[in-house]
Write a protein that holds these residues in place. Structure first.
Motif, PDB file in Angstrom:
ATOM      1  N   LEU A 423       0.814  -1.215   0.000  1.00 56.52           N
ATOM      2  CA  LEU A 423       0.000   0.000   0.000  1.00 56.52           C
ATOM      3  C   LEU A 423       0.850   1.269   0.000  1.00 56.52           C
ATOM      4  O   LEU A 423       0.366   2.344  -0.327  1.00 56.52           O
ATOM      5  CB  LEU A 423      -0.908   0.032   1.240  1.00 56.52           C
ATOM      6  N   ALA A 424       2.115   1.157   0.364  1.00 58.26           N
ATOM      7  CA  ALA A 424       2.944   2.340   0.609  1.00 58.26           C
ATOM      8  C   ALA A 424       3.194   3.135  -0.670  1.00 58.26           C
ATOM      9  O   ALA A 424       3.280   2.581  -1.765  1.00 58.26           O
ATOM     10  CB  ALA A 424       4.269   1.926   1.228  1.00 58.26           C
ATOM     11  N   THR A 425       3.338   4.445  -0.482  1.00 57.08           N
ATOM     12  CA  THR A 425       3.670   5.325  -1.599  1.00 57.08           C
ATOM     13  C   THR A 425       5.101   5.843  -1.484  1.00 57.08           C
ATOM     14  O   THR A 425       5.580   6.535  -2.389  1.00 57.08           O
ATOM     15  CB  THR A 425       2.693   6.514  -1.643  1.00 57.08           C
ATOM     16  N   ALA A 426       5.746   5.570  -0.369  1.00 52.23           N
ATOM     17  CA  ALA A 426       7.139   6.005  -0.181  1.00 52.23           C
ATOM     18  C   ALA A 426       7.763   5.135   0.902  1.00 52.23           C
ATOM     19  O   ALA A 426       7.069   4.428   1.633  1.00 52.23           O
ATOM     20  CB  ALA A 426       7.195   7.473   0.230  1.00 52.23           C
ATOM     21  N   ARG A 427       9.078   5.199   0.992  1.00 53.28           N
ATOM     22  CA  ARG A 427       9.775   4.415   2.016  1.00 53.28           C
ATOM     23  C   ARG A 427       9.756   5.128   3.372  1.00 53.28           C
ATOM     24  O   ARG A 427       9.797   6.360   3.429  1.00 53.28           O
ATOM     25  CB  ARG A 427      11.220   4.168   1.575  1.00 53.28           C
ATOM     26  N   ILE A 451       9.226  11.252  16.918  1.00 53.39           N
ATOM     27  CA  ILE A 451       9.156  11.379  15.466  1.00 53.39           C
ATOM     28  C   ILE A 451       8.492  10.121  14.930  1.00 53.39           C
ATOM     29  O   ILE A 451       8.874   9.008  15.295  1.00 53.39           O
ATOM     30  CB  ILE A 451      10.567  11.548  14.864  1.00 53.39           C
ATOM     31  N   LYS A 452       7.484  10.313  14.087  1.00 55.01           N
ATOM     32  CA  LYS A 452       6.723   9.162  13.593  1.00 55.01           C
ATOM     33  C   LYS A 452       6.574   9.281  12.077  1.00 55.01           C
ATOM     34  O   LYS A 452       6.208  10.347  11.582  1.00 55.01           O
ATOM     35  CB  LYS A 452       5.349   9.103  14.272  1.00 55.01           C
ATOM     36  N   ILE A 453       6.818   8.167  11.402  1.00 56.15           N
ATOM     37  CA  ILE A 453       6.865   8.186   9.939  1.00 56.15           C
ATOM     38  C   ILE A 453       5.911   7.144   9.359  1.00 56.15           C
ATOM     39  O   ILE A 453       5.948   5.973   9.745  1.00 56.15           O
ATOM     40  CB  ILE A 453       8.291   7.870   9.439  1.00 56.15           C
ATOM     41  N   SER A 454       5.093   7.578   8.408  1.00 56.83           N
ATOM     42  CA  SER A 454       4.227   6.649   7.678  1.00 56.83           C
ATOM     43  C   SER A 454       4.574   6.712   6.201  1.00 56.83           C
ATOM     44  O   SER A 454       4.837   7.788   5.665  1.00 56.83           O
ATOM     45  CB  SER A 454       2.749   7.034   7.832  1.00 56.83           C
ATOM     46  N   GLY A 455       4.527   5.556   5.558  1.00 59.27           N
ATOM     47  CA  GLY A 455       4.840   5.492   4.135  1.00 59.27           C
ATOM     48  C   GLY A 455       3.625   5.662   3.236  1.00 59.27           C
ATOM     49  O   GLY A 455       3.736   5.576   2.018  1.00 59.27           O
ATOM     50  N   CYS A 456       2.468   5.900   3.852  1.00 57.01           N
ATOM     51  CA  CYS A 456       1.283   6.231   3.039  1.00 57.01           C
ATOM     52  C   CYS A 456       0.224   6.814   3.963  1.00 57.01           C
ATOM     53  O   CYS A 456       0.370   6.829   5.181  1.00 57.01           O
ATOM     54  CB  CYS A 456       0.739   5.015   2.288  1.00 57.01           C
ATOM     55  N   ILE A 457      -0.848   7.259   3.361  1.00 57.13           N
ATOM     56  CA  ILE A 457      -1.891   7.982   4.091  1.00 57.13           C
ATOM     57  C   ILE A 457      -2.625   7.096   5.095  1.00 57.13           C
ATOM     58  O   ILE A 457      -3.319   7.596   5.982  1.00 57.13           O
ATOM     59  CB  ILE A 457      -2.881   8.621   3.089  1.00 57.13           C
ATOM     60  N   ASN A 458      -2.458   5.778   5.001  1.00 59.01           N
ATOM     61  CA  ASN A 458      -3.112   4.914   5.989  1.00 59.01           C
ATOM     62  C   ASN A 458      -2.547   5.084   7.393  1.00 59.01           C
ATOM     63  O   ASN A 458      -3.161   4.680   8.368  1.00 59.01           O
ATOM     64  CB  ASN A 458      -3.020   3.452   5.549  1.00 59.01           C
ATOM     65  N   ALA A 459      -1.349   5.681   7.482  1.00 59.61           N
ATOM     66  CA  ALA A 459      -0.831   6.177   8.762  1.00 59.61           C
ATOM     67  C   ALA A 459      -0.518   5.097   9.791  1.00 59.61           C
ATOM     68  O   ALA A 459      -0.673   5.316  10.989  1.00 59.61           O
ATOM     69  CB  ALA A 459      -1.790   7.225   9.358  1.00 59.61           C
ATOM     70  N   CYS A 460      -0.036   3.940   9.343  1.00 58.23           N
ATOM     71  CA  CYS A 460       0.364   2.907  10.307  1.00 58.23           C
ATOM     72  C   CYS A 460       1.512   3.390  11.192  1.00 58.23           C
ATOM     73  O   CYS A 460       1.705   2.858  12.289  1.00 58.23           O
ATOM     74  CB  CYS A 460       0.768   1.633   9.581  1.00 58.23           C
ATOM     75  N   GLY A 461       2.281   4.361  10.723  1.00 57.60           N
ATOM     76  CA  GLY A 461       3.367   4.920  11.534  1.00 57.60           C
ATOM     77  C   GLY A 461       2.902   6.037  12.458  1.00 57.60           C
ATOM     78  O   GLY A 461       3.740   6.691  13.097  1.00 57.60           O
ATOM     79  N   HIS A 462       1.574   6.269  12.518  1.00 57.02           N
ATOM     80  CA  HIS A 462       0.983   7.249  13.445  1.00 57.02           C
ATOM     81  C   HIS A 462       1.573   8.650  13.278  1.00 57.02           C
ATOM     82  O   HIS A 462       1.726   9.388  14.247  1.00 57.02           O
ATOM     83  CB  HIS A 462       1.169   6.792  14.906  1.00 57.02           C
ATOM     84  N   HIS A 463       1.907   9.030  12.036  1.00 56.86           N
ATOM     85  CA  HIS A 463       2.593  10.322  11.846  1.00 56.86           C
ATOM     86  C   HIS A 463       1.768  11.516  12.324  1.00 56.86           C
ATOM     87  O   HIS A 463       2.317  12.516  12.752  1.00 56.86           O
ATOM     88  CB  HIS A 463       2.996  10.505  10.382  1.00 56.86           C
ATOM     89  N   HIS A 464       0.448  11.409  12.245  1.00 55.54           N
ATOM     90  CA  HIS A 464      -0.394  12.542  12.661  1.00 55.54           C
ATOM     91  C   HIS A 464      -0.188  12.898  14.136  1.00 55.54           C
ATOM     92  O   HIS A 464      -0.432  14.033  14.527  1.00 55.54           O
ATOM     93  CB  HIS A 464      -1.883  12.207  12.483  1.00 55.54           C
ATOM     94  N   VAL A 465       0.188  11.921  14.946  1.00 56.96           N
ATOM     95  CA  VAL A 465       0.333  12.183  16.380  1.00 56.96           C
ATOM     96  C   VAL A 465       1.801  12.146  16.823  1.00 56.96           C
ATOM     97  O   VAL A 465       2.093  11.997  18.002  1.00 56.96           O
ATOM     98  CB  VAL A 465      -0.535  11.228  17.229  1.00 56.96           C
ATOM     99  N   GLY A 466       2.701  12.296  15.876  1.00 62.13           N
ATOM    100  CA  GLY A 466       4.098  12.504  16.237  1.00 62.13           C
ATOM    101  C   GLY A 466       4.313  13.966  16.595  1.00 62.13           C
ATOM    102  O   GLY A 466       3.641  14.841  16.050  1.00 62.13           O
ATOM    103  N   ASP A 474       4.171  10.166  -3.028  1.00 59.89           N
ATOM    104  CA  ASP A 474       4.799  10.028  -4.343  1.00 59.89           C
ATOM    105  C   ASP A 474       4.418  11.239  -5.196  1.00 59.89           C
ATOM    106  O   ASP A 474       3.242  11.549  -5.343  1.00 59.89           O
ATOM    107  CB  ASP A 474       4.296   8.737  -4.996  1.00 59.89           C
ATOM    108  N   LYS A 475       5.434  11.931  -5.698  1.00 66.79           N
ATOM    109  CA  LYS A 475       5.154  13.042  -6.609  1.00 66.79           C
ATOM    110  C   LYS A 475       5.867  12.762  -7.919  1.00 66.79           C
ATOM    111  O   LYS A 475       7.095  12.875  -7.983  1.00 66.79           O
ATOM    112  CB  LYS A 475       5.659  14.370  -6.031  1.00 66.79           C
ATOM    113  N   ASN A 476       5.112  12.353  -8.893  1.00 69.05           N
ATOM    114  CA  ASN A 476       5.685  12.034 -10.212  1.00 69.05           C
ATOM    115  C   ASN A 476       6.853  11.060 -10.107  1.00 69.05           C
ATOM    116  O   ASN A 476       7.898  11.250 -10.727  1.00 69.05           O
ATOM    117  CB  ASN A 476       6.134  13.316 -10.927  1.00 69.05           C
ATOM    118  N   GLY A 477       6.680  10.060  -9.294  1.00 72.76           N
ATOM    119  CA  GLY A 477       7.697   9.019  -9.191  1.00 72.76           C
ATOM    120  C   GLY A 477       8.801   9.323  -8.208  1.00 72.76           C
ATOM    121  O   GLY A 477       9.711   8.513  -8.034  1.00 72.76           O
TER     122      GLY A 477
END
Lengths: 549, 90
Positions: A423-427, A451-466, A474-477
């Motif tokens: 599902l990820a859009t980035a590493r 610091i919290k990092i997610s590789g896509c909008i599904n937010a498994c890395g909880h970035h919103h609450v970091g 992903d922006k044009n690859g």
């Protein structure tokens, strides 16, 4: 810990046999992928970039040493020697072969574990305080209630086809170590004015595309009504939750559209009309369950005294570890030991089979055989005698498990990201590694920073609450990272705000360094990052970050 | 300098173990170097042919990927597909 009864064992054996036959039929071509996919997902098996991924449930993050050894065995026998602990207190194995999965589930069943409801539109693992039963500030141990919820919600016939997945969190202490407010239902054990213990019930939290914090739907719920009230909430969600749009199907969207007052009215009306007695939890039922989680002997352990003082003076590494990773215990003479799986430069949350074996051995030798998994992707030994801390630290250090960075900048939460996840859009992992290595040298000066990092909008890395959150896009690859500031997952929960345009991957370390520099320049005495951010606002961070652009 | 032509290949995951595989002229290979490349107009037919044959298919959910040949090596345009082809970057 809860131990399975004969019914549980028989159910799991039958489930493994059923799944084994499903896999046989799939491999023989008797089931199509369309037919098989929902069956494998019901057993926690995903297909990802390089292999199948098996997500194993660790109920409320509690493991016995025997179970952890089995996870080590699975890592070595069926995977590439390691597992990945997740933000839902579970473990994922990323290099799994479909043909071996029935054997894995059979192995798990021997230690009372499975992968049921770790996927799909079902109840997921209940998140709990990893310090349960040991925390100084605990009102009551949440684990008996977590187990009651687990049993109620496992294969619940009325809620087998929910609009979307459903996550519950429970904290037994006012300090929130379970990220309660980002769950579909959050529960805090509270004491009312009469001194009775019950639950504050919150509804509608979640991250992903629409990050929202759960709001209180009931300030005090007597314990005996826990299940009937949860059932009332689920009935309202099951009835009104949207099934026409995947992105609007979580209960948080229902709360957002109805408003918490209207949702409360609906839930209360449903609850009033229900037969509460059917699901009532009499005191003796709660007491029966609590016997699986016996309270610690309140007898203080021997004081550490002079030997400890000498060790702290002689071993600076030990002193740093005690300061950062060891927390007070409710029983004098004991400590809660947090084991970091965040060595700078390593993959956050990864743990080798050998490390799991060692932690299991140490749990047996020093800690009554119990281990916890945290939503910050670390492990906990919840009851260690302080006199054993030095020996424990030496053993952990021998396996690179004594990194003294709990709560610090290098202890980054990261999802597997595009290195593994379909599902990820980035590493996420390489960004976490670079950031951890860059920030580690000054992390003690920085202090508490999440610091919290997610590789896509599904937010498994909880970035919103970091405190600092990074979302890979992903922006044009090309990989870019959107930065949010000011989030928090604790009792002062907040959703971070996007600071400005996303930055390129090769700029991310400099960008986070810049943010940290602004924080260090502006923070008042004792102020943590979210507090400084709330006080000064986004402007100084934005100006520094985008000055060169 | 002339840009290399963007070609198409078909990839999937192997049913029994999930390993990424690439459609060749006569089957499936785990090596992207073995992938058969076709022009854009032929991609749809190539995908359909990849999904035909006796059941069960040895792969799951084949799809088309854009790729170029650079210095004699097949290079998918998308990072995701390069990671699938060569493994995690960590």
């Amino acid at each position: 810990m809860y131990r399975y009864d004969s019914y549980d064992h028989r159910f799991l054996e039958e489930r493994v046999a059923q799944y084994r036959d499903q896999v046989r039929r799939r491999l023989a071509g008797l089931l199509s992928e369309d037919e098989f996919k929902p069956l494998r997902l019901m057993n926690g098996l995903y297909l990802q970039l390089h292999a199948y991924m098996l997500r194993v449930a660790i109920p409320y993050g509690t493991l016995s040493s025997r179970q952890l050894r089995m996870l080590a065995h699975i890592a070595r026998r069926y995977d590439r020697g390691f597992g990945h602990f997740t933000t839902r207190q579970n473990i994922q194995f990323h290099w799994i072969k479909l043909e071996e999965t029935p054997d894995i589930l059979a192995d798990l069943a021997t230690v009372e574990m499975h992968a049921i409801q770790t996927s799909g539109n079902s109840f997921r693992n209940t998140t709990a305080d990893p310090w349960a039963g040991a925390a100084v500030d605990e009102i009551e141990d949440p684990r008996p209630y977590c187990e009651i919820i687990r049993q109620w919600s496992t294969l619940h016939p009325e809620f087998s086809f929910l609009p979307r997945k459903f996550k519950i969190a429970l904290s037994g202490a006012p300090s929130d170590r379970a990220a309660v407010r980002i769950h579909d239902i959050g529960l805090y054990l509270r004491r009312n004015e009469a001194g009775e213990v019950g639950f504050e019930v919150l509804v509608g939290g979640g991250l992903g595309r629409t990050p929202l914090l759960a709001e209180t739907v009931r300030t005090f719920l007597p314990k005996r009504h826990l299940l009937s009230y949860l059932e009332a909430i689920l009935r309202i969600y099951n009835q009104y939750g949207r099934r026409d749009n995947l992105y609007k199907s979580r209960i948080k969207i229902l709360v957002q559209s109805l408003g918490i007052a209207r949702l409360r009215d609906e839930v209360e009306a449903e609850w009033a009309a229900m037969d509460k007695e059917e699901l009532s939890l009499p005191e003796d039922a709660i007491a029966d369950m609590a016997r699986h989680f016996p309270a610690m002997d309140p007898t203080p352990a021997p004081a550490d005294g002079d030997a400890m003082r000498a060790a702290l003076a002689a071993e600076p590494g030990f002193a740093r570890w005690v300061e950062q990773n060891v927390a007070p215990h409710k029983v004098p003479g004991y400590a809660i030991v947090n084991i970091s799986l965040k060595e700078p430069g390593a993959t956050p949350g990864d743990c080798t089979g050998e490390q799991m074996e060692l932690v299991a051995d140490l749990a047996d030798r020093y800690g009554k055989g119990e281990i916890r998994v945290t939503h910050e992707q670390n492990l906990v030994l919840p009851q260690i005698r302080r006199v054993d801390l030095l020996a424990l630290w030496r053993s952990l250090a021998s396996a690179r498990l004594a990194t003294a960075n709990i709560g610090l900048a290098s202890a980054i939460i990261a999802c597997p990201g595009m290195d593994y996840c379909s599902l990820a859009t980035a590493r996420s992992i390489p960004v976490a590694q670079r950031l951890a290595l860059a920030l580690a040298p000054r992390e003690r000066e920085i202090g508490d920073l999440q610091i919290k990092i997610s590789g896509c909008i599904n937010a498994c890395g909880h970035h919103h609450v970091g405190h600092i959150g990074l979302l890979g896009v992903d922006k044009n690859g090309e990989e870019f990272y959107q930065i949010t500031l000011g989030g928090s997952a604790d009792e002062h929960a907040a959703v971070g705000a996007i600071i400005g345009p996303a930055v390129k991957s090769d700029e991310i370390v400099h960008s986070v360094d810049t943010i940290v520099d602004v924080y260090l320049r502006l923070r008042a005495d004792g102020e943590r990052f979210p507090e400084t951010y709330r006080r000064v606002g986004a402007k100084p961070f934005k100006e520094a970050l985008y000055a060169a652009h | 300098m002339t840009q290399p032509e963007v070609m198409r290949l078909v990839t999937a995951n192997r049913l029994r173990d999930g390993v990424p595989v690439y459609r060749t002229s006569d089957g499936w290979s785990p090596a992207i170097a073995d992938a058969r490349l076709v022009v854009e107009d032929a991609a749809e037919d190539f995908l359909a042919a990849s999904q035909s044959g006796p059941r069960p298919l040895p792969v799951v959910a084949p799809y088309v990927v854009e790729a170029v040949v650079e210095a004699g090596k097949v290079r998918p345009l998308a990072l995701r597909e390069r990671i699938r082809a060569h493994g995690p970057t960590v």
